[in-house]
Each structure stands twice: as structure tokens, then as C-alpha cells.
Write a protein that holds these residues in place. Structure first.
Motif, PDB file in Angstrom:
ATOM      1  N   SER A 134      34.509 -17.658 108.511  1.00  0.00           N
ATOM      2  CA  SER A 134      33.792 -18.059 109.721  1.00  0.00           C
ATOM      3  C   SER A 134      34.738 -18.745 110.704  1.00  0.00           C
ATOM      4  O   SER A 134      34.608 -18.592 111.917  1.00  0.00           O
ATOM      5  CB  SER A 134      32.620 -18.984 109.376  1.00  0.00           C
ATOM      6  OG  SER A 134      33.058 -20.173 108.764  1.00  0.00           O
ATOM      7  N   ALA A 135      35.716 -19.496 110.177  1.00  0.00           N
ATOM      8  CA  ALA A 135      36.705 -20.132 111.058  1.00  0.00           C
ATOM      9  C   ALA A 135      37.508 -19.062 111.792  1.00  0.00           C
ATOM     10  O   ALA A 135      37.738 -19.165 113.012  1.00  0.00           O
ATOM     11  CB  ALA A 135      37.634 -21.032 110.249  1.00  0.00           C
ATOM     12  N   ALA A 136      37.946 -18.046 111.059  1.00  0.00           N
ATOM     13  CA  ALA A 136      38.711 -16.964 111.682  1.00  0.00           C
ATOM     14  C   ALA A 136      37.874 -16.249 112.745  1.00  0.00           C
ATOM     15  O   ALA A 136      38.369 -15.923 113.839  1.00  0.00           O
ATOM     16  CB  ALA A 136      39.167 -15.971 110.608  1.00  0.00           C
ATOM     17  N   LYS A 137      36.590 -16.030 112.435  1.00  0.00           N
ATOM     18  CA  LYS A 137      35.706 -15.328 113.365  1.00  0.00           C
ATOM     19  C   LYS A 137      35.519 -16.115 114.654  1.00  0.00           C
ATOM     20  O   LYS A 137      35.687 -15.577 115.754  1.00  0.00           O
ATOM     21  CB  LYS A 137      34.341 -15.083 112.716  1.00  0.00           C
ATOM     22  CG  LYS A 137      33.341 -14.380 113.642  1.00  0.00           C
ATOM     23  CD  LYS A 137      31.926 -14.392 113.076  1.00  0.00           C
ATOM     24  CE  LYS A 137      31.776 -13.497 111.899  1.00  0.00           C
ATOM     25  NZ  LYS A 137      30.354 -13.409 111.436  1.00  0.00           N
ATOM     26  N   VAL A 138      35.185 -17.397 114.537  1.00  0.00           N
ATOM     27  CA  VAL A 138      34.896 -18.172 115.750  1.00  0.00           C
ATOM     28  C   VAL A 138      36.161 -18.421 116.576  1.00  0.00           C
ATOM     29  O   VAL A 138      36.096 -18.469 117.811  1.00  0.00           O
ATOM     30  CB  VAL A 138      34.192 -19.508 115.421  1.00  0.00           C
ATOM     31  CG1 VAL A 138      32.850 -19.259 114.772  1.00  0.00           C
ATOM     32  CG2 VAL A 138      35.052 -20.407 114.552  1.00  0.00           C
ATOM     33  N   LEU A 139      37.310 -18.556 115.911  1.00  0.00           N
ATOM     34  CA  LEU A 139      38.552 -18.748 116.662  1.00  0.00           C
ATOM     35  C   LEU A 139      38.897 -17.502 117.474  1.00  0.00           C
ATOM     36  O   LEU A 139      39.323 -17.595 118.634  1.00  0.00           O
ATOM     37  CB  LEU A 139      39.701 -19.105 115.719  1.00  0.00           C
ATOM     38  CG  LEU A 139      39.677 -20.528 115.149  1.00  0.00           C
ATOM     39  CD1 LEU A 139      40.741 -20.680 114.069  1.00  0.00           C
ATOM     40  CD2 LEU A 139      39.891 -21.559 116.259  1.00  0.00           C
ATOM     41  N   ARG A 140      38.701 -16.326 116.867  1.00  0.00           N
ATOM     42  CA  ARG A 140      38.956 -15.077 117.606  1.00  0.00           C
ATOM     43  C   ARG A 140      37.994 -14.952 118.787  1.00  0.00           C
ATOM     44  O   ARG A 140      38.391 -14.584 119.901  1.00  0.00           O
ATOM     45  CB  ARG A 140      38.800 -13.870 116.683  1.00  0.00           C
ATOM     46  CG  ARG A 140      39.910 -13.728 115.642  1.00  0.00           C
ATOM     47  CD  ARG A 140      39.858 -12.359 114.965  1.00  0.00           C
ATOM     48  NE  ARG A 140      40.756 -12.284 113.840  1.00  0.00           N
ATOM     49  CZ  ARG A 140      40.384 -12.458 112.576  1.00  0.00           C
ATOM     50  NH1 ARG A 140      39.115 -12.707 112.290  1.00  0.00           N
ATOM     51  NH2 ARG A 140      41.266 -12.371 111.595  1.00  0.00           N
TER      52      ARG A 140
END
Length: 356
Positions: free
Chosen positions: A163-169
């Protein structure tokens, strides 16, 4: 996340990244203040006149706003990275504690590759039995309990990481040039906004299944998040441009002639949809650019409710205009829509007119 990846994870690099972003955020806060106080402040007080003064002030205002947005984005990234690092370290501690407890109870936990692991009970050979005759056989229920506990930890760690990777992208993709003003206090807040958008988009794809209570819940979530850039972009792109128009068409037909509280619910729905799509229109993500292009392609499509006996419904631009009831839309998108609308109107009035 693999068991060994979390068990032996070294998050020092992530810690260094957090420290770098914290410093970047502090530096941008100083630049933001300078731009607001010195650059914009002096421009506002300057005794200028004429076209050049107007152009210069606009440029200064935009420049100061970019510094503010840069600080906001850096602050959000810092908080998301820091929150994620803290969570992963916590999950690593929980995992190692579980493995230690399992070992103390005569069990072995091993990474078996490809994201799998095994919890195995150890049994002493007969010659190693203690005087009481206990061979050290492990209770299978305990094995299952540890397996479930460890799987739960890995699942939560994977969700935190993904989820961190998703929201950062998504955060970075909002602006193709410059920065955006999306602000989040932690990873959970950003991830929840995206998850809520995906849930509501899924609901909107099945309008016939939505009761008035469902629509009320839909409205509450929309009202809470319609100004959130990640939520708005995710909702719009997950539902799709045609899906958004069909959803409003179905709602308008199903609740035609509504009165009292039902009418208020529908007015709220129209407003919340409008505000959400307005926020989404400012996103520069590739998905949102595609959404805008697809929406303009639907201006002359005939939209009708699935249960409507009338083969003639409303043209796409009529539905679109209805969904522009509230909110401030991106001016470039509005200009493209205006051109398409004029072209559609001219085409309807005179098929031989070449609208330009």
C-alpha cells in the motif's frame, strides 16, 4: 512478503531515506516561507500597473504556490515512508518473537521459497527420550496456531509494503510537471483514501444493487473524501468515464420523481459526484489523462438506464454537464469539453457544418 525477507530485513537504507526526506521537507519549508513572504509579499505590495504587472504577479503567485505544493508533497512522502518503516520494523519484531516462542516449544520455522513457509514440530529419537518417556512430539494444534500467527504477521507486513508503494506512485503521478497539494499524515490515511475509492467505484458499477441506505453510505464517504486528490483520481479511473456517466444515468432514472429525504439524497449524490470528478480533473496521471480523453469521446453517446423502456436517453454531453453541477474543474479540460460541446451542437443543427 517472504518470511526471510522480513525476518532478516535491514531497514537502515529506508531509515536513511526518511532522514533525507525530513531534511528536504525542512529546507522546502524555509523556501516556502521565503517565497510567500519575500517573493509574493513584495509583488503584492509593488506599485505596478499595465499588462506586464499582471503577467508578473500571476507568475510570482504560481511560483510561490509551487514552493508550497513542493513542501506539502515532500511532507506527505516523509510521513508515509516513516510510518511504513515503523510498521515494518514492528512486524519484524513480532515475527522474530513468534519464531523464538515456536523454537522454545520444540518447533522449527523455515522459509520454503516463493512466498511460502513451514512450521514443523520436532521429535526426539527414542534413545533421546527423557525418563518419563516423553519423545518431545509437538502438539499439531500448536503448530497450526503458530502457522496462523506468522501468516497474519506476513500478510499485514505485505499490505503495509504494497500500500505504501501504491500511494507513493499515485502521489507522484498526480502532477506531470511541478508538484501537487495532496497532504497525508501517514501511510494509513493515504491507503484508506485509495481503498475507499476502489470500494465506492465497485459499488457504482452495480447501481441496481444500491439501496437508499447504500447511497447514503456512498454519500457520506464521498463527502468526506471528494477533495482528496488520490481518492478522486482512483475513483474516477476505477469506475471509468463511461461508467461514471452510466452510473449517474441509472441513478437519475431509478429515482426520478423523488421527494423529501430521497430527493435530498439524490441532490447530495449529484453534488458529491461533481466535486469528486472536479478534483480528479486536476490529476496529470496517465490513467486520468486517458479518462478525460475517453469522456470527451462519449459526448454524443446515447445513455439510457438498463430498465428504461425508452430507447432514447440522454446524450453524453447532457449527462456530463449534469455532473459539472458543483466544483472547480481543470481549465484545460473545460476548454477541451467546450470545444467538443460546440462541435456536437453544430453537428446536431447542421450535419454539413464543419465545426472548428
Amino acid at each position: 512478503m517472504d518470511l526471510d525477507a522480513l525476518r532478516f530485513g535491514n531497514f537502515s537504507k529506508l531509515g536513511e531515506a526518511v532522514t533525507d526526506w525530513e531534511q528536504m521537507t525542512k529546507n522546502l519549508a524555509t523556501l516556502k516561507e521565503d517565497a510567500e513572504r519575500n517573493l509574493k509579499g513584495k509583488a503584492d505590495k509593488a506599485n505596478w500597473s499595465g499588462v506586464n504587472a499582471t503577467v508578473t504577479r500571476e507568475f510570482v503567485d504560481k511560483t510561490a504556490a509551487e514552493f508550497a505544493d513542493a513542501h506539502t508533497q515532500a511532507d506527505s512522502i516523509t510521513k508515509i515512508l516513516s510510518d511504513t518503516r515503523g510498521e515494518l520494523i514492528s512486524y519484524r519484531t513480532q515475527l522474530n518473537n513468534a519464531i523464538k516462542r515456536a523454537s522454545d516449544e520444540n518447533m522449527t520455522v523455515a522459509d520454503t521459497g516463493d512466498g511460502t513457509f513451514a512450521v514443523m514440530g520436532n521429535t526426539r529419537p527414542d534413545w533421546a527420550s527423557d525418563p518419563s518417556g516423553n519423545t518431545g512430539a509437538t502438539d499439531q494444534k500448536k503448530v497450526e496456531a503458530y502457522r496462523n500467527e506468522i501468516q497474519s504477521i506476513l500478510t499485514k507486513a505485505t499490505e503495509s509494503d504494497n500500500s505504501a508503494a501504491k500511494v507513493l506512485r499515485l502521489l507522484v503521478d498526480q502532477a506531470k510537471y511541478g508538484f501537487n497539494d495532496a497532504s497525508y499524515a501517514d501511510r494509513d490515511g493515504a491507503a484508506k483514501a485509495v481503498a475507499t475509492a476502489e470500494k465506492l467505484a465497485q459499488m457504482a458499477k452495480k447501481p441496481d444493487d444500491m439501496s437508499l441506505d447504500d447511497i447514503a453510505t456512498f454519500n457520506r464517504m464521498m463527502e468526506r473524501y471528494h477533495d482528496d486528490p488520490l481518492f478522486a483520481e482512483r475513483f474516477a479511473t476505477r469506475l471509468g468515464s463511461k461508467g461514471a456517466l452510466q452510473f449517474w444515468t441509472e441513478m437519475a432514472y431509478a429515482h426520478a420523481g423523488a421527494k423529501g429525504s430521497e430527493l435530498k439524497t439524490m441532490k447530495d449524490l449529484q453534488s458529491n459526484l461533481s466535486l469528486t470528478l472536479a478534483t480528479a480533473s486536476f490529476s496529470d496521471s496517465d490513467a486520468m489523462q486517458g479518462w478525460k480523453k475517453d469522456l470527451l469521446a462519449e459526448t454524443t453517446t446515447n445513455f439510457r438506464a438498463a430498465k428504461s423502456p425508452n430507447p432514447v436517453g440522454a446524450l453524453g454531453y447532457q449527462v456530463i454537464s449534469s455532473l459539472m453541477h458543483d466544483g472547480q474543474y481543470d481549465t484545460e479540460f473545460l476548454d477541451d469539453y467546450r470545444k467538443d460541446l460546440f462541435k456536437a451542437d453544430k453537428g446536431a443543427g447542421d450535419s454539413n457544418t464543419d465545426a472548428r
